[in-house]
Each structure stands twice: as structure tokens, then as C-alpha cells.
Design a protein around this motif. Sequence first.
Motif, PDB file in Angstrom:
ATOM      1  N   THR A 167     -64.850 -16.634  -2.909  1.00 39.35           N
ATOM      2  CA  THR A 167     -65.915 -17.575  -3.259  1.00 39.35           C
ATOM      3  C   THR A 167     -67.260 -16.912  -3.019  1.00 39.35           C
ATOM      4  O   THR A 167     -67.361 -15.894  -2.327  1.00 39.35           O
ATOM      5  CB  THR A 167     -65.825 -18.862  -2.423  1.00 39.35           C
ATOM      6  N   TYR A 168     -68.312 -17.514  -3.568  1.00 41.78           N
ATOM      7  CA  TYR A 168     -69.651 -16.967  -3.384  1.00 41.78           C
ATOM      8  C   TYR A 168     -70.126 -17.088  -1.937  1.00 41.78           C
ATOM      9  O   TYR A 168     -70.822 -16.195  -1.431  1.00 41.78           O
ATOM     10  CB  TYR A 168     -70.638 -17.670  -4.311  1.00 41.78           C
ATOM     11  N   GLN A 169     -69.777 -18.208  -1.274  1.00 37.37           N
ATOM     12  CA  GLN A 169     -70.228 -18.361   0.108  1.00 37.37           C
ATOM     13  C   GLN A 169     -69.612 -17.316   1.027  1.00 37.37           C
ATOM     14  O   GLN A 169     -70.230 -16.913   2.017  1.00 37.37           O
ATOM     15  CB  GLN A 169     -69.928 -19.773   0.630  1.00 37.37           C
ATOM     16  N   ALA A 170     -68.406 -16.826   0.689  1.00 37.48           N
ATOM     17  CA  ALA A 170     -67.811 -15.756   1.485  1.00 37.48           C
ATOM     18  C   ALA A 170     -68.557 -14.438   1.285  1.00 37.48           C
ATOM     19  O   ALA A 170     -68.603 -13.598   2.180  1.00 37.48           O
ATOM     20  CB  ALA A 170     -66.344 -15.582   1.117  1.00 37.48           C
ATOM     21  N   LEU A 171     -69.142 -14.247   0.113  1.00 37.25           N
ATOM     22  CA  LEU A 171     -69.899 -13.033  -0.161  1.00 37.25           C
ATOM     23  C   LEU A 171     -71.298 -13.075   0.449  1.00 37.25           C
ATOM     24  O   LEU A 171     -71.906 -12.025   0.681  1.00 37.25           O
ATOM     25  CB  LEU A 171     -70.014 -12.823  -1.672  1.00 37.25           C
ATOM     26  N   ILE A 172     -71.817 -14.280   0.708  1.00 37.94           N
ATOM     27  CA  ILE A 172     -73.209 -14.419   1.133  1.00 37.94           C
ATOM     28  C   ILE A 172     -73.338 -14.649   2.634  1.00 37.94           C
ATOM     29  O   ILE A 172     -74.058 -13.924   3.337  1.00 37.94           O
ATOM     30  CB  ILE A 172     -73.886 -15.573   0.366  1.00 37.94           C
ATOM     31  N   LEU A 173     -72.651 -15.653   3.159  1.00 36.21           N
ATOM     32  CA  LEU A 173     -72.939 -16.161   4.500  1.00 36.21           C
ATOM     33  C   LEU A 173     -72.605 -15.211   5.653  1.00 36.21           C
ATOM     34  O   LEU A 173     -73.358 -15.171   6.625  1.00 36.21           O
ATOM     35  CB  LEU A 173     -72.226 -17.505   4.709  1.00 36.21           C
TER      36      LEU A 173
END
Length: 306
Positions: A167-173
Motif C-alpha cells: 500500500t502507499y502508506q507502507a511506502l510513506i509512513l
Amino acid sequence: MSTETLVRPAGPAPRRDREREREKARGASTTPGARLRLVLAHVCIYIAALIFIAPLVYAFFSALKPNSEMFSMPPTLVGSEIRWSNFVDVFAYGPFLTYIMNSFIVAVGGTLVVLVVSTTAGYAFGRLRWKGRDAVFVLFLATLMVPAEVLVIPMFQVMQWFNWVDTYQALILPFAFGAFGTFLMRQFFRGIPYELEEAARVDGAGPVRSFLQIILPLSKSAVAVLAVFTFLSFWNSYLWPLIVTVDYNAHGTLPVGLASFAGLTGTRWDLQMAAAIISMIPTTVLVIVLQKHLVKGIAMAGLGGR
């Protein structure tokens, strides 16, 4: 002693002194030794620029070569033909446009989160007074000594617990709460005069209003430096997206996409070079646009914000 000597206007004298100093500086810069040092400095700058630009120039012309001539001996700068179609074939070889969009989403989203977290945390550590502030800051700063590779497995397990894998949140947070940005903003905030904030409090402004209306507007250069460094970090990240992404065609980023040009049947070096040149365009434009703020911000941050 005449009246002219005793009564001398106060205004023009400092101006005349400044003009004399400028004339002395111009005279000193026109001496043979000063001219020689100036020429040597320019020569060194041009040589350093050539050393840094040469690989980029070679990569650009390599992107225009046929794939069969990438490792021809002796090496040549220009191939037997100029293939501008390589830059078009990059998008037909795979979902390269998806990689670009994913990198933009991750880099922009990560940069925004880091700016919010780092500026607020830097304000809390640098401007607010609370018990245990310095001890907490030292512990927070100690996280910079932990290599990112050591944290990969624990972070991946956390992403599994939250069901955030691919997911995108795994790449960002996971990398949006680092100590570098907080340290940079804290050092800059500490250099802003406290009298400005005290005057705002006399007028009835609280800490939040002082932060938003006084501290942040005075810190545009430092914020620009942090934004560029953070954007480049997310844009060029390879290891973490490679691990936490399952469907590369849906959530793959540019560094992962560049590796996809190497397959079992061979590597398309010409397309990989073209893709690398395309991937450098956004970061180059960002640095050029914010160049003025970068120079000012790095200089002021290096002087503790003064």
C-alpha cells in the motif's frame, strides 16, 4: 581651526567612508596576485563541473545508442545512429508511467508528512520549554545512528500487523518520522530571535499562532532545504519499496521499475539509460526552482540560523 572643520555634517561621512572602502576593494582585486587567484578559482570550478557533468552527458548519449553498441570497444560517445525512439519505447516496455506516478505520490506525500512532523517537533524541541526536553531530544537524535537496513524486518512485521503491505502508506509512513528533519529545523528555529515571539505573546498570540504566523514564515529557506532532501530520499528509495511491494505493476516506484529492464533474456541497457534520464528530470527541475532558497537555507542552517 575653521568652522568647517568643527561642524561637519553627520550624514555624508559614513557614505564617503563606504565609497573609499569599495574603491580599496576594487583596487585590491585588480592586483596581479588577486587576478591570478581569481583565474585559478574559476579553472578549478570548471574542472569540478566537468567531472560531475561528464557521466551525465555520457549517460544521455548512451540512451540514444542501439542496445548492441552499449559496450562496444573502443567506447564511443555517439553511436552509429541516434535513436530518440528509445525514450518512447521505455513506456511501451512496461508500466513505466505507473512507476512515475507512484514515485510522485510517495515522494510528495512523504515530503508533506515529513515537513509537518519535522517543523512541529523542531518547534517543540527548539522553542518550547518543558521538563526533560533535552534528554528526549538526545534519545530521538540517537536514532540517526541506527542503519535503515537494520529496521527493515521489524518495519515489515509492523506493516503486516496493520495489513499495510503493498500500500502507499507502507511506502510513506515508516520513513516519515526521522530525526534528521527535526534536528535541522530545531537548529534553524533556535537562531530566530526570541524577542519576536515574546512580542507576539504580549499581543495575545499563543504558541500555535506564533509558530504559524512568525516562526514558519521566517523559515522558508530551511523548509525548502528539508523538502528537497526529503523528496530526493523518497524518490531514490529502492530497498524498502522492493521489500514492501508485492504487485510491482500497481505500486512499484521508479527505482524498482529501472531494475525491471534487466530480465532473464538480457538487459535493455539503452532503455534503462533512457528511463534513468527521464527519472532525473523532476528532481533536476525541483533543485533548479528552489536553488535560491537552497543556498540561503544551507548557509543559514550551517550558522545555527543566524
